[in-house]
Write an enzyme that holds these catalytic residues in place. Structure first.
Site, PDB file in Angstrom:
ATOM      1  N   LYS A   1     -16.380  -5.738   9.268  1.00 54.13           N
ATOM      2  CA  LYS A   1     -15.218  -6.535   8.838  1.00 54.13           C
ATOM      3  C   LYS A   1     -14.373  -7.028  10.016  1.00 54.13           C
ATOM      4  O   LYS A   1     -13.413  -7.770   9.818  1.00 54.13           O
ATOM      5  CB  LYS A   1     -14.342  -5.722   7.871  1.00 54.13           C
ATOM      6  CG  LYS A   1     -14.743  -5.927   6.403  1.00 54.13           C
ATOM      7  CD  LYS A   1     -13.646  -5.427   5.487  1.00 54.13           C
ATOM      8  CE  LYS A   1     -13.774  -5.962   4.073  1.00 54.13           C
ATOM      9  NZ  LYS A   1     -12.672  -5.504   3.227  1.00 54.13           N
TER      10      LYS A   1
ATOM     11  N   SER B   1      -3.150  -7.664   3.087  1.00 57.19           N
ATOM     12  CA  SER B   1      -3.367  -7.482   4.531  1.00 57.19           C
ATOM     13  C   SER B   1      -3.816  -8.791   5.159  1.00 57.19           C
ATOM     14  O   SER B   1      -3.378  -9.151   6.259  1.00 57.19           O
ATOM     15  CB  SER B   1      -4.431  -6.410   4.775  1.00 57.19           C
ATOM     16  OG  SER B   1      -4.018  -5.188   4.235  1.00 57.19           O
TER      17      SER B   1
ATOM     18  N   HIS C   1       0.838  -1.206   0.000  1.00 53.02           N
ATOM     19  CA  HIS C   1       0.000   0.000   0.000  1.00 53.02           C
ATOM     20  C   HIS C   1       0.874   1.258   0.000  1.00 53.02           C
ATOM     21  O   HIS C   1       0.609   2.203  -0.745  1.00 53.02           O
ATOM     22  CB  HIS C   1      -0.867   0.054   1.266  1.00 53.02           C
ATOM     23  CG  HIS C   1      -1.921  -0.993   1.368  1.00 53.02           C
ATOM     24  ND1 HIS C   1      -2.087  -1.793   2.473  1.00 53.02           N
ATOM     25  CD2 HIS C   1      -2.893  -1.379   0.488  1.00 53.02           C
ATOM     26  CE1 HIS C   1      -3.112  -2.611   2.280  1.00 53.02           C
ATOM     27  NE2 HIS C   1      -3.610  -2.402   1.082  1.00 53.02           N
TER      28      HIS C   1
ATOM     29  N   ARG D   1      -2.463  -6.325  -8.290  1.00 57.66           N
ATOM     30  CA  ARG D   1      -1.337  -7.236  -8.032  1.00 57.66           C
ATOM     31  C   ARG D   1      -1.210  -8.302  -9.107  1.00 57.66           C
ATOM     32  O   ARG D   1      -0.131  -8.580  -9.602  1.00 57.66           O
ATOM     33  CB  ARG D   1      -1.523  -7.923  -6.676  1.00 57.66           C
ATOM     34  CG  ARG D   1      -1.269  -7.029  -5.500  1.00 57.66           C
ATOM     35  CD  ARG D   1      -1.731  -7.661  -4.229  1.00 57.66           C
ATOM     36  NE  ARG D   1      -3.166  -7.899  -4.288  1.00 57.66           N
ATOM     37  CZ  ARG D   1      -3.938  -8.130  -3.241  1.00 57.66           C
ATOM     38  NH1 ARG D   1      -3.416  -8.211  -2.047  1.00 57.66           N
ATOM     39  NH2 ARG D   1      -5.240  -8.306  -3.381  1.00 57.66           N
TER      40      ARG D   1
HETATM   41  O1  PNS Z   1      -8.882  -2.700   0.788  1.00 57.71           O
HETATM   42  P1  PNS Z   1     -10.194  -3.226   0.285  1.00 57.71           P
HETATM   43  O2  PNS Z   1     -11.007  -3.816   1.407  1.00 57.71           O
HETATM   44  O3  PNS Z   1     -10.025  -4.170  -0.867  1.00 57.71           O
HETATM   45  O4  PNS Z   1     -10.994  -1.941  -0.281  1.00 57.71           O
HETATM   46  C1  PNS Z   1     -12.277  -2.081  -0.809  1.00 57.71           C
HETATM   47  C2  PNS Z   1     -12.935  -0.721  -1.066  1.00 57.71           C
HETATM   48  C3  PNS Z   1     -12.886   0.142   0.191  1.00 57.71           C
HETATM   49  C4  PNS Z   1     -12.193   0.004  -2.167  1.00 57.71           C
HETATM   50  C5  PNS Z   1     -14.394  -0.997  -1.491  1.00 57.71           C
HETATM   51  O5  PNS Z   1     -14.970  -1.905  -0.611  1.00 57.71           O
HETATM   52  C6  PNS Z   1     -15.258   0.259  -1.528  1.00 57.71           C
HETATM   53  O6  PNS Z   1     -15.119   1.086  -2.400  1.00 57.71           O
HETATM   54  N1  PNS Z   1     -16.168   0.388  -0.523  1.00 57.71           N
HETATM   55  C7  PNS Z   1     -17.048   1.531  -0.358  1.00 57.71           C
HETATM   56  C8  PNS Z   1     -18.494   1.163  -0.676  1.00 57.71           C
HETATM   57  C9  PNS Z   1     -18.766   1.287  -2.167  1.00 57.71           C
HETATM   58  O7  PNS Z   1     -18.621   2.329  -2.777  1.00 57.71           O
HETATM   59  N2  PNS Z   1     -19.183   0.160  -2.767  1.00 57.71           N
HETATM   60  C10 PNS Z   1     -19.444   0.063  -4.187  1.00 57.71           C
HETATM   61  C11 PNS Z   1     -18.166  -0.252  -4.951  1.00 57.71           C
HETATM   62  S1  PNS Z   1     -18.462  -0.438  -6.653  1.00 57.71           S
END
Ligand code: PNS
Length: 158
Positions: free
Chosen positions: A41, A128, A17, A90
């Site tokens: 989570k 993570s 990150h 990745r």
């Molecule tokens: O580090 P992560 O958990 O892979 O990140 C995921 C994240 C935060 C990018 C994704 O879950 C997100 O954008 N969540 C916010 C809710 C949202 O907008 N959902 C619709 C996505 S199309």
């Protein structure tokens, strides 16, 4: 002005990150690292702690700021006048889900582009959740996470 949001759970932030944050800072005028507040989570670090860790790790980069958000990412981007979402990619295994999210976010707001940055090869296997799994069994996570949280990760997983 190109304002980018780099969203994620960052539980915990990994050196993968941090690498994406530094490289984004070199590409965009402003980068907002946005920590998702999602209590369901069951994170090992609270949102406040994750924000603090990122501030202590990347806070000295002058065009990078650290924040948190809840709700839809696209709404958060709009509230910050951001026109770009940055995601790290990745491997092919990331691609399908990331593509789905990029299309959904584009459908929700046509003006915001998702930009993918390829994770540096030395961190291409890093996540993570894998860090937590390895640390939970007492394995070595040196060089995979910022030094300032290495010990604390083991403590939290006891
Ligand atoms: O580090 P992560 O958990 O892979 O990140 C995921 C994240 C935060 C990018 C994704 O879950 C997100 O954008 N969540 C916010 C809710 C949202 O907008 N959902 C619709 C996505 S199309």
């Amino acid at each position: 002005m190109k304002i980018a949001v780099y969203p994620g759970s960052f539980d915990p932030a990994t050196n993968g990150h941090i690498d994406i944050i530094k490289r984004s800072g070199a590409l965009f005028d402003r980068v907002i690292v946005a920590v998702l507040s999602n209590p369901s989570k069951n994170p090992i670090f609270s949102v406040e702690e994750r924000v603090d860790i990122l501030k202590r790790t990347c806070g000295d980069i002058k065009n990078v700021e650290i924040d948190s958000f809840s709700g839809l990412l696209i709404d958060y981007c709009k509230s910050k006048n951001a026109n770009v979402i940055v995601k790290g990619l990745r491997a092919v295994s990331d691609f399908e889900y990331e593509l789905q999210m990029a299309h959904m976010n584009k459908k929700l707001n046509q003006e915001i582009e998702t930009v993918f940055i390829m994770t540096s090869s030395r961190y291409s296997y890093l996540s993570s959740s894998l860090v937590k799994e390895v640390a939970g069994f007492g394995g070595c996570i040196r060089g995979l996470v910022p030094e300032i949280i290495e010990k604390e990760i083991y403590e939290r997983l006891k």
